[in-house]
Scaffold this active site. Structure first.
Site, mmCIF file in Angstrom:
data_model
loop_
_atom_site.group_PDB
_atom_site.id
_atom_site.type_symbol
_atom_site.label_atom_id
_atom_site.label_comp_id
_atom_site.label_asym_id
_atom_site.label_seq_id
_atom_site.Cartn_x
_atom_site.Cartn_y
_atom_site.Cartn_z
ATOM 1 N N ASP A 208 -26.477 55.203 -104.858
ATOM 2 C CA ASP A 208 -27.299 53.986 -104.856
ATOM 3 C C ASP A 208 -26.453 52.742 -104.601
ATOM 4 O O ASP A 208 -26.751 51.946 -103.709
ATOM 5 C CB ASP A 208 -28.058 53.844 -106.180
ATOM 6 C CG ASP A 208 -29.023 54.990 -106.422
ATOM 7 O OD1 ASP A 208 -29.365 55.687 -105.449
ATOM 8 O OD2 ASP A 208 -29.427 55.192 -107.575
ATOM 9 N N SER A 209 -25.394 52.566 -105.400
ATOM 10 C CA SER A 209 -24.569 51.366 -105.223
ATOM 11 C C SER A 209 -23.815 51.413 -103.898
ATOM 12 O O SER A 209 -23.586 50.378 -103.264
ATOM 13 C CB SER A 209 -23.591 51.195 -106.392
ATOM 14 O OG SER A 209 -22.694 52.280 -106.487
ATOM 15 N N THR A 210 -23.445 52.613 -103.445
ATOM 16 C CA THR A 210 -22.739 52.749 -102.165
ATOM 17 C C THR A 210 -23.622 52.309 -101.000
ATOM 18 O O THR A 210 -23.214 51.507 -100.151
ATOM 19 C CB THR A 210 -22.287 54.209 -101.947
ATOM 20 O OG1 THR A 210 -21.396 54.589 -102.992
ATOM 21 C CG2 THR A 210 -21.596 54.376 -100.604
ATOM 22 N N HIS B 171 -55.988 68.060 -106.749
ATOM 23 C CA HIS B 171 -54.784 67.272 -106.450
ATOM 24 C C HIS B 171 -54.155 67.781 -105.156
ATOM 25 O O HIS B 171 -53.423 68.767 -105.154
ATOM 26 C CB HIS B 171 -53.795 67.347 -107.614
ATOM 27 C CG HIS B 171 -54.254 66.587 -108.807
ATOM 28 N ND1 HIS B 171 -54.032 65.230 -108.956
ATOM 29 C CD2 HIS B 171 -54.961 66.973 -109.896
ATOM 30 C CE1 HIS B 171 -54.575 64.822 -110.094
ATOM 31 N NE2 HIS B 171 -55.142 65.851 -110.683
ATOM 32 N N SER C 236 -20.202 51.969 -108.447
ATOM 33 C CA SER C 236 -19.974 53.097 -109.352
ATOM 34 C C SER C 236 -19.426 54.304 -108.611
ATOM 35 O O SER C 236 -18.891 55.228 -109.223
ATOM 36 C CB SER C 236 -21.288 53.496 -110.026
ATOM 37 O OG SER C 236 -22.192 54.025 -109.069
ATOM 38 N N GLY C 237 -19.574 54.311 -107.289
ATOM 39 C CA GLY C 237 -19.211 55.489 -106.517
ATOM 40 C C GLY C 237 -20.404 56.387 -106.271
ATOM 41 O O GLY C 237 -20.341 57.318 -105.475
ATOM 42 N N GLY C 238 -21.520 56.102 -106.957
ATOM 43 C CA GLY C 238 -22.753 56.860 -106.748
ATOM 44 C C GLY C 238 -23.442 56.420 -105.472
ATOM 45 O O GLY C 238 -23.105 55.395 -104.875
ATOM 46 N N GLU D 205 -51.871 66.343 -103.537
ATOM 47 C CA GLU D 205 -50.488 65.897 -103.427
ATOM 48 C C GLU D 205 -49.480 66.889 -103.994
ATOM 49 O O GLU D 205 -48.276 66.775 -103.730
ATOM 50 C CB GLU D 205 -50.311 64.527 -104.102
ATOM 51 C CG GLU D 205 -50.413 64.530 -105.619
ATOM 52 C CD GLU D 205 -51.839 64.428 -106.140
ATOM 53 O OE1 GLU D 205 -51.991 64.076 -107.321
ATOM 54 O OE2 GLU D 205 -52.796 64.698 -105.380
ATOM 55 N N CYS E 152 -59.244 63.088 -107.884
ATOM 56 C CA CYS E 152 -59.562 63.432 -109.272
ATOM 57 C C CYS E 152 -60.310 62.280 -109.949
ATOM 58 O O CYS E 152 -61.449 61.996 -109.603
ATOM 59 C CB CYS E 152 -58.284 63.822 -110.022
ATOM 60 S SG CYS E 152 -58.588 64.717 -111.553
#
Length: 510
Positions: free
Chosen positions: A227-229, A169, A223-225, A171, A82
């Site tokens: 990402d942190s896990t 586009h 946090s248990g989420g 993508e 584009c």
């Protein structure tokens, strides 16, 4: 360990991240950099190919994003999308003009000159357009790739210099053969090898952390989420027992969440875990507070205080582990960070803590973190766990937070999740939660008048949280959810489903 790199130069387009993600889906490592990166810095990065993103500007607009023409002389393949194609054409001697007919939405591309980019793609191709300016004349050495009804030059290429441009586009999912064309660019034109996998990422990251942090202590706020896990597990693989995770229960978790997290980390992963039940402390601080931003601020500040107290008890800590994602790096406008970097005042932590950061996920998008989690052997329940905000249920209880409201919301959330797991829909939904508004409504239970809270259900599908669409439940499923919540949760007499997409709404209510 060196790896092939594709760089996306960001000209302010809404799809820049999506381009990077699409490239990574082909097992090719990709990073996003601002369009004004210096040519020397670009050469130092030694990319195998460059993609020029779209953008909202006109190439003739004063102050519009520009780039150094030398990029086209480095000798590596370049794909302009584009605005990126228009800029390529203008810089190399072509002509770009404002179009009398703007082209937005679906269009049919007729390929006039087949080439490596269009290999294996049919001549009449459905594509997604979103542009005002158009290329009127291709630069010397270029050929016209194809046209649409309103755009005579919808693509161009110089096969001798491996320079390609598309006005559409490729993508987005609205260009069905776009991924195939991108694959052609990566492998037929740039001759890349598809050697970037989550397995190799884990190996490389763990080795890097080992080299720089082995024998020194690190703490991770858990946090248990996901990402942190995942961040904690990668660091544990590198430094073992020198990692301590601190799990602060702020009283705003989902039903039984604190028990699930503790069991997972203490029994399954055998990670050093410090559990702090600070729920009374947080709820006392939140008493009488109704403003959502104030709630966030109080929870953030109190978390920092609790975390600092516990970290000091461990003593001689050098590193703080964070689950920062690549989206955070891109949004901050910084260049891609190393896994370990020196940093003060992290997330508001006092400067005197003097911790360096370990960010093992700062090169990954959210969906890639899930892939790493699977590689690490995490259960599906954790891998496909729905996103949960840092302030927890505080921003899903609208208005003042009380223990009674939290208990009602926890139970409603658990009932909805249980029902959707039973009928096999839970994992089809990107994010699912319930909201408790700060109002009561009149109802009838049995033969008596009731005056209880309504529960609002929010369920959306998304790729990265930037945009989201509401989930289409059948009427039968909504009826089952409504019946269970109203009958099983004390204090609730009404069930509402939010069918607003993002935008205009946000995913969370506060």
């Amino acid at each position: 360990m060196s790896r092939e790199l594709v760089i996306v130069l960001d000209f302010g387009g809404q799809y820049s991240r999506l381009i990077a993600r699409r490239i990574r889906e082909h097992n090719v490592y990709c990073e996003i950099y601002p369009y004004n990166i210096s040519i020397n810095k670009l050469k130092q990065l030694s990319p195998a190919a460059i993609v020029l993103s779209g953008g909202p500007s006109s190439v003739y607009q004063e102050g519009s994003p520009d780039l150094d023409t030398e990029i086209f002389e480095i000798g590596i393949p370049v794909l302009g999308i584009c605005y990126g194609m228009q800029l390529m054409a203008k810089k190399l001697g072509g002509t770009v003009t404002g179009s009398t007919k703007r082209e937005y939405g679906k269009a049919l591309l007729e390929i006039e000159n087949p080439n490596l980019l269009t290999e294996g793609v049919s001549s009449d191709l459905l594509v997604w357009m979103s542009h005002g300016d158009s290329v009127e004349q291709v630069p010397p050495g270029f050929k016209v790739m194809g046209k649409t009804e309103n755009t005579p030059i919808a693509g161009l290429f110089n096969p001798d210099k491996n320079l390609y441009g598309v006005q559409f586009h490729l993508e987005v999912m609205h260009t069905p053969k776009g991924r195939e064309m991108l694959k052609n660019f990566l492998f037929n034109i740039a001759d890349l090898s598809a050697d970037w996998t989550m397995g190799s990422y884990i190996e490389e990251t763990v080795e890097q952390i080992k080299t720089e942090a082995q024998g020194r202590k690190a703490v991770c706020g858990l946090s248990g989420g996901i990402d942190s896990t995942v961040a904690a597990l990668l660091v544990q693989k590198a430094i073992g027992d020198d990692l301590t995770c601190i799990f602060v229960n702020h009283g705003l978790l989902r039903k039984n969440e604190q028990d699930q997290v503790r069991e997972l980390f203490e029994q399954e992963f055998d990670i050093n875990l410090v559990y702090v039940d600070a729920s009374d402390r947080f709820l006392n601080k939140l008493q009488g507070v109704t403003d959502p931003e104030q709630k966030r601020k109080i929870i953030g500040e109190e978390f920092i205080r609790v975390f600092e107290e516990e970290a000091r008890k461990i003593g001689d800590v050098d590193f703080l582990v964070q689950g920062t994602l690549y989206t955070d790096v891109v949004e901050s406008g910084t260049e891609t960070a190393s896994v370990i970097k020196s940093h003060h005042n992290v997330g508001g932590l006092p400067e005197k803590m003097d911790l360096s950061l370990i960010e093992p996920l700062n090169s990954l998008f959210k969906d890639e973190v899930r892939q790493v989690a699977r590689e690490l052997g995490l259960h599906r329940e954790i891998v496909e766990r729905h996103p949960f905000p840092g302030p927890g249920l505080a921003i899903r209880v609208l208005g003042e937070i009380t223990k009674e409201k939290l208990d009602i919301l926890r139970e409603a959330d658990a009932v909805v999740s249980d029902e959707l797991k039973k009928i096999g829909l839970y994992h089809d939904i990107w994010q699912l939660f319930t909201v408790l508004p700060d109002i009561k409504t009149v109802g009838v239970k049995g033969d008596e008048r009731s005056y209880d809270y309504p529960i609002i259900l929010r369920a959306v599908n998304s790729e990265d949280g930037m945009t989201a669409d509401w989930y289409r439940f059948s009427n039968d499923v909504l009826e089952r959810l409504s019946n269970r919540v109203v009958n099983e949760v004390d204090g609730v007499n009404r069930f509402i489903y939010d069918i607003t997409s993002k935008p205009p709404a946000t995913i969370e209510w506060e």
